[in-house]
Design a protein around this motif. Structure first.
Motif: not given
Length: 492
Positions: A22-27, A356-357, A365-375, A380-389
């Motif tokens: 469900a979160l497939a993305e380019p490496p 984001l996409l 797939r954030m279920v909220d804006h704070s990260g409190l929800g553990d769903a 890690a690659s997606g996070m680095v892609r975001f931060l690298s922009r």
């Protein structure tokens, strides 16, 4: 429903799991950086596996790091595995708000007279109108009451109303969290003290003296819409009942000891703010009736205005102190600005995921804006892609918290050549860190470290323990792994 101070000072006080596909993305662009003069050699994959294995965390650890100049990635470990970001997800919300609302966006709270004022007497209703400000504190309402008096008001013959319709009311951020946790409050268009009330108790002979107040740097007004009763039991520690216009709490006598204090969440934030404003108005000789909810956007004469700090400052404090309410308010406000309507935290988070996409090329797939929800899930690659922009690094990097390099005794090493700014995230058996490293050679890298033992987390939620057995040791091991990786990436 029944279930078993300056701003910085106050801040300091403070869906099912998705399949990988469900979160497939380019490496990330490459496992092996393209060599260039002075560039570090990539680290062999087996080596990062060994570092993670030595941490002995169990569960899953996802790791990614990339050079900001070349985009080349290395030290990838489970980097395509979706994991909960915890509060690292607040970086998405900060960027979402800053890009769409603007760095100088401010929130406005007003006191409005809906009627005719003659000789200081208002023949009509007085209304406290929220604008969504997540940083509104008791001291600010004291100032608003003083300004209302200075505007010439001395008597109100109508009702005292509160309006919270600037944002949709949410009874709590994450329904899976314990109800008494102060970091899981309600939110609305009128918020106060991060929607927390201060509960304090002290043994008084054979009984307890309890107080509920809205303390801040200067004031400590009693709160009447939140009530606490000491109950003769050992467990559960807290129960909550929605009284419609008040929060009704009980606490187990067996859990109190000799005395103590903690912040509890507020479930009726607009009435909480009205309660506190009413106290300050009375101190200026203005007697108000008990606050009632206004059903529509009010009009009338503005008697007092409170303006928040700029959004950049709010976002920086939110990232530094990891304030869940602020993250949710920023996300909801941004979605409402972009689409004209934000129905709920979950639907607003879904809109942020689409942004984001489409705009950042990141499948989250954030279920909220704070990260409190553990769903919530992000790789890690997606996070680095975001931060690298570049536009993300340009906005967020100056706002993130310094993360010191520490020695074997966990002491910060002053003037260490490796410099790290990042966002931390912690849930029980979830520990995350993501941000930027400036290496000892002057290179810049983006990184993400996600660790989660979701089986142990699920078991801990069933136990009902606020601090479950084993979580402190697990978190310490996770932080030790983070330090080992930061030092590794900063010196190779």
């Amino acid at each position: 429903m029944k279930t078993t101070l300056t701003r910085r000072a106050a801040l300091g006080g403070m869906a099912s799991a998705l399949a990988t596909a469900a979160l497939a993305e380019p490496p990330l662009r490459s496992l092996r950086p393209v060599a260039r003069p002075g560039a570090p050699a990539p680290v062999v994959r087996d080596a990062i596996d060994e570092v993670v294995a030595r941490a002995g965390l169990g569960g899953v650890v996802g790791v990614a790091v990339a050079d900001l100049e070349t985009g080349a990635a290395f030290d990838l470990h489970n980097s395509a595995r979706p994991l909960p970001p915890a509060s690292v997800g607040k970086t998405f919300s900060a960027q979402y708000a800053l890009e769409h609302l603007g760095a100088d966006h401010r929130f406005i709270t007003r006191v409005i007279a809906d009627g005719t004022i003659s000789d200081g007497i208002l023949d009509g209703n007085l209304i406290l109108v929220g604008g969504g400000d997540p940083t509104l504190l008791t001291d600010h309402l004291a100032d608003a009451a003083a300004r209302t008096k200075a505007a010439g008001l001395r008597e109100v013959r109508g009702k005292f109303l509160v309006w919270n319709g600037a944002l949709p009311y949410q009874p709590l951020i994450d329904p899976d969290q314990m109800e008494h946790l102060g970091y899981n409050p309600a939110l609305s268009g009128l918020n106060l003290n991060f929607n927390r009330v201060h509960f304090e108790w002290a043994r008084n002979g054979g009984d307890y003296r309890v107080t509920m107040d809205a303390r801040s740097e200067k004031y400590r007004p009693d709160v009447h819409m939140a009530r606490m009763e000491v109950s003769n039991r050992d467990l559960p520690v807290y129960t909550y009942e929605d009284g419609g216009t008040e929060d009704r709490w009980t606490v187990a006598r067996g859990a109190l000891g000799n005395g103590g204090a903690r912040w509890l969440p507020v479930r009726h934030p607009e009435l909480y703010a009205g309660d506190v404003f009413r106290t300050f108005a009375r101190s200026h000789g203005i007697t108000l009736s008990a606050p009632e909810r206004a059903s529509a956007i009010p009009g009338g004469t503005v008697l007092a205005t409170l303006t928040s700090g700029p959004l950049t400052e709010i976002a920086q404090d939110m990232l530094k102190y990891s304030v869940n309410l602020t993250a949710e308010v920023l996300g909801l406000t941004t979605t409402q600005s972009r689409t004209g309507m934000a129905r709920s935290i979950r639907s607003s988070a879904a809109e942020m995921n689409r942004w984001l996409l489409s705009d950042k090329g990141v499948a989250a797939r954030m279920v909220d804006h704070s990260g409190l929800g553990d769903a919530s899930r992000i790789t890690a690659s997606g996070m680095v892609r975001f931060l690298s922009r570049p536009e993300v690094a340009g906005r967020l990097r100056p706002l993130l918290k310094d993360i010191p390099i520490r020695d074997a005794e966990n002491r910060a090493i002053p003037n260490h050549p490796v410099q790290v700014v990042a966002k931390t995230g912690t849930l029980n058996f979830v520990s995350t860190l993501a941000g930027y490293i400036r290496t000892e050679g002057g290179g810049d890298r983006a990184f993400a470290i996600f660790a989660a033992d979701l089986d142990r987390r699920a078991a801990s939620k069933q136990s009902g323990d606020e601090v479950p057995a084993g979580v402190r040791t697990w978190n310490r091991k996770a932080r030790d792994l983070q330090q080992a990786l930061l030092l590794r990436w900063g010196t190779v």
